[in-house]
Scaffold this motif. Sequence first.
Motif, PDB file in Angstrom:
ATOM      1  N   THR A   1      -7.611  -0.382 -10.368  1.00 15.81           N
ATOM      2  CA  THR A   1      -6.716   0.456  -9.569  1.00 15.81           C
ATOM      3  C   THR A   1      -6.939   1.946  -9.800  1.00 15.81           C
ATOM      4  O   THR A   1      -6.915   2.736  -8.851  1.00 15.81           O
ATOM      5  CB  THR A   1      -5.244   0.114  -9.872  1.00 15.81           C
ATOM      6  OG1 THR A   1      -5.031  -1.289  -9.653  1.00 15.81           O
ATOM      7  CG2 THR A   1      -4.303   0.895  -8.982  1.00 15.81           C
TER       8      THR A   1
ATOM      9  N   HIS B   1      -7.975  -3.459  -5.172  1.00 11.90           N
ATOM     10  CA  HIS B   1      -6.783  -3.964  -4.490  1.00 11.90           C
ATOM     11  C   HIS B   1      -6.759  -3.497  -3.040  1.00 11.90           C
ATOM     12  O   HIS B   1      -6.327  -4.228  -2.144  1.00 11.90           O
ATOM     13  CB  HIS B   1      -5.523  -3.522  -5.234  1.00 11.90           C
ATOM     14  CG  HIS B   1      -5.302  -2.045  -5.268  1.00 11.90           C
ATOM     15  ND1 HIS B   1      -6.240  -1.153  -5.738  1.00 11.90           N
ATOM     16  CD2 HIS B   1      -4.230  -1.303  -4.880  1.00 11.90           C
ATOM     17  CE1 HIS B   1      -5.762   0.075  -5.647  1.00 11.90           C
ATOM     18  NE2 HIS B   1      -4.552   0.017  -5.128  1.00 11.90           N
TER      19      HIS B   1
ATOM     20  N   ARG C   1      -1.978  -5.379  -0.987  1.00 13.62           N
ATOM     21  CA  ARG C   1      -2.340  -4.169  -1.729  1.00 13.62           C
ATOM     22  C   ARG C   1      -1.439  -3.991  -2.952  1.00 13.62           C
ATOM     23  O   ARG C   1      -1.918  -3.666  -4.056  1.00 13.62           O
ATOM     24  CB  ARG C   1      -2.228  -2.958  -0.810  1.00 13.62           C
ATOM     25  CG  ARG C   1      -2.567  -1.629  -1.466  1.00 13.62           C
ATOM     26  CD  ARG C   1      -2.396  -0.495  -0.468  1.00 13.62           C
ATOM     27  NE  ARG C   1      -2.846   0.765  -1.038  1.00 13.62           N
ATOM     28  CZ  ARG C   1      -2.075   1.583  -1.754  1.00 13.62           C
ATOM     29  NH1 ARG C   1      -0.813   1.244  -1.983  1.00 13.62           N
ATOM     30  NH2 ARG C   1      -2.570   2.707  -2.236  1.00 13.62           N
TER      31      ARG C   1
ATOM     32  N   LEU D   1      -1.787  -6.869  -5.785  1.00 17.28           N
ATOM     33  CA  LEU D   1      -2.977  -6.703  -6.626  1.00 17.28           C
ATOM     34  C   LEU D   1      -3.012  -5.357  -7.338  1.00 17.28           C
ATOM     35  O   LEU D   1      -3.947  -5.083  -8.083  1.00 17.28           O
ATOM     36  CB  LEU D   1      -4.244  -6.853  -5.765  1.00 17.28           C
ATOM     37  CG  LEU D   1      -4.434  -8.210  -5.094  1.00 17.28           C
ATOM     38  CD1 LEU D   1      -5.704  -8.216  -4.254  1.00 17.28           C
ATOM     39  CD2 LEU D   1      -4.485  -9.318  -6.139  1.00 17.28           C
ATOM     40  N   GLY D   2      -1.983  -4.540  -7.105  1.00 17.06           N
ATOM     41  CA  GLY D   2      -1.953  -3.211  -7.710  1.00 17.06           C
ATOM     42  C   GLY D   2      -0.790  -3.041  -8.662  1.00 17.06           C
ATOM     43  O   GLY D   2      -0.425  -3.951  -9.416  1.00 17.06           O
TER      44      GLY D   2
END
Length: 360
Positions: free
Chosen positions: A321, A335, A285, A288-289
Motif C-alpha cells: 500500500t 490494492h 480497494r 485490500l488496503g
Amino acid sequence: MVASYWETARTGFLAFVGVGLLVLVPLGLLHYWRFGRVEPRRALVLYGLLAYGLVALALIFLPFPSDVSKLCTGDQMLSTVPFQWVTDMRNNMAAYGRSGVGAMVRSSAFLQQLFNVALFVPLGVVLRKAYGRGPFAVVAIGFAISLAVEVVQYTGNLGFYPCPYRIADVDDLISNTGGALLGWMIAPVALVVPTVPDPASSAAPLGTVTVPRRLVGLVADAMVVLVIAKLVLPPDPRWALGVLVLLRVVLPAVAGGMTVGGWLAGYRIRAVDGSRANPLRLAVREILGVTGLLTYATVLSPLIDMVRLDLVVMASITLWTFVLPVFLRDQRGWHERAAGTRAVLLERDRSRLSKQVLRT
C-alpha cells in the motif's frame, strides 16, 4: 597481503552500512522530491556507488598510522618512474631465486598492481553501463580520481599528518586508469548493473497523485473518524471501524470517489479509465488496503490470536500500500491494481498544476 585487504574492505563495508543508514532517508526524500518517485535503478546505482566508494577509500587510506612520530623518516614517498613495479618484481624474484610465470604472479609487486587495476574496474563498469559514458570520458574520470588520491596521499591526507604514510606512485595512477578502462571494456557483460534512465523516464507522469498526498488524505480521514468516535460513538472500536467504512467506501460511492481527506488533499478515486468507480471497486480497494488492515486488527486478530500471522498481514499490506508504490511511476499500490482504481487530481489542483507548468 590478501588477508589485510579483506579486513580493510570489511571495515569499508561496515562504514557503508552505517553511513548508508544515515543517508537513506535524506537521499530517498531528495530522490522523491526530484522525480516524484524513487526510481529503483537510480537508487540501486547510487547506493552501489556509495558502497564501492567507501570500500575503495578504506582500501586506499586504511590503516591510519598509529604513531605519527615515526612518519617523517626521510624515506622517499614519491615514485615518478613509470613501470617501476616491473623492476621491483624482477629484483624480488632474483633475490629469492625464482623465475617463471607462477613466481611472477605470486610476487608482491605484481599483486599490488593487479589490486590497483581491480580497484577501478567497478568505476569503469558503472560509468559505461549505468551512465553511458564513452572510453575517453571513463579514462579521464578514472585518471582524475586516481590523481586526486595520489595528491591526498603525498600531502599526508591534505596536511592532516606531518608526512605522507603512503607512497604516491605514478604506477598507481597508470594502473587505476587502466582498471577504469578495463571496466569500460567488460561493462556489457555486467548484468547486475542496470542502465540509469534519463530524468524524463525516471519521473512520475505529470499530475500523478503521489503516495505522500494520499497519506495526507488518509490521515485526514482518520482524524475525522477519531473525532466522531470520541464525541458520538460508544467506546467499542468496531463502531469507529464502521464509520471508517462509511467514510472510505460509502461516501466515495455517492460523491464520485471523494472522501473528506481526499477533498483536502486534492484528489478523488476513479476507475483506471477515468470513469466513476463503482462501489464494488471501492470496497475491494479498501478491503485490500488500510480499511482491511484495521478490520483485521479490530475483528479478526483477537479471534485468531496468532502473532506471526498478525506481523505478516501488517507487513504485507503496508508494503503493497505504501512502500512499493513509491518506486512505481503511477504510484498505484497492489490494492488499487486489484480493484482497477487510481487516484486523480481534482480540477482545482489540475488547473494549478497546469499554470505552474506554463510558468516554467
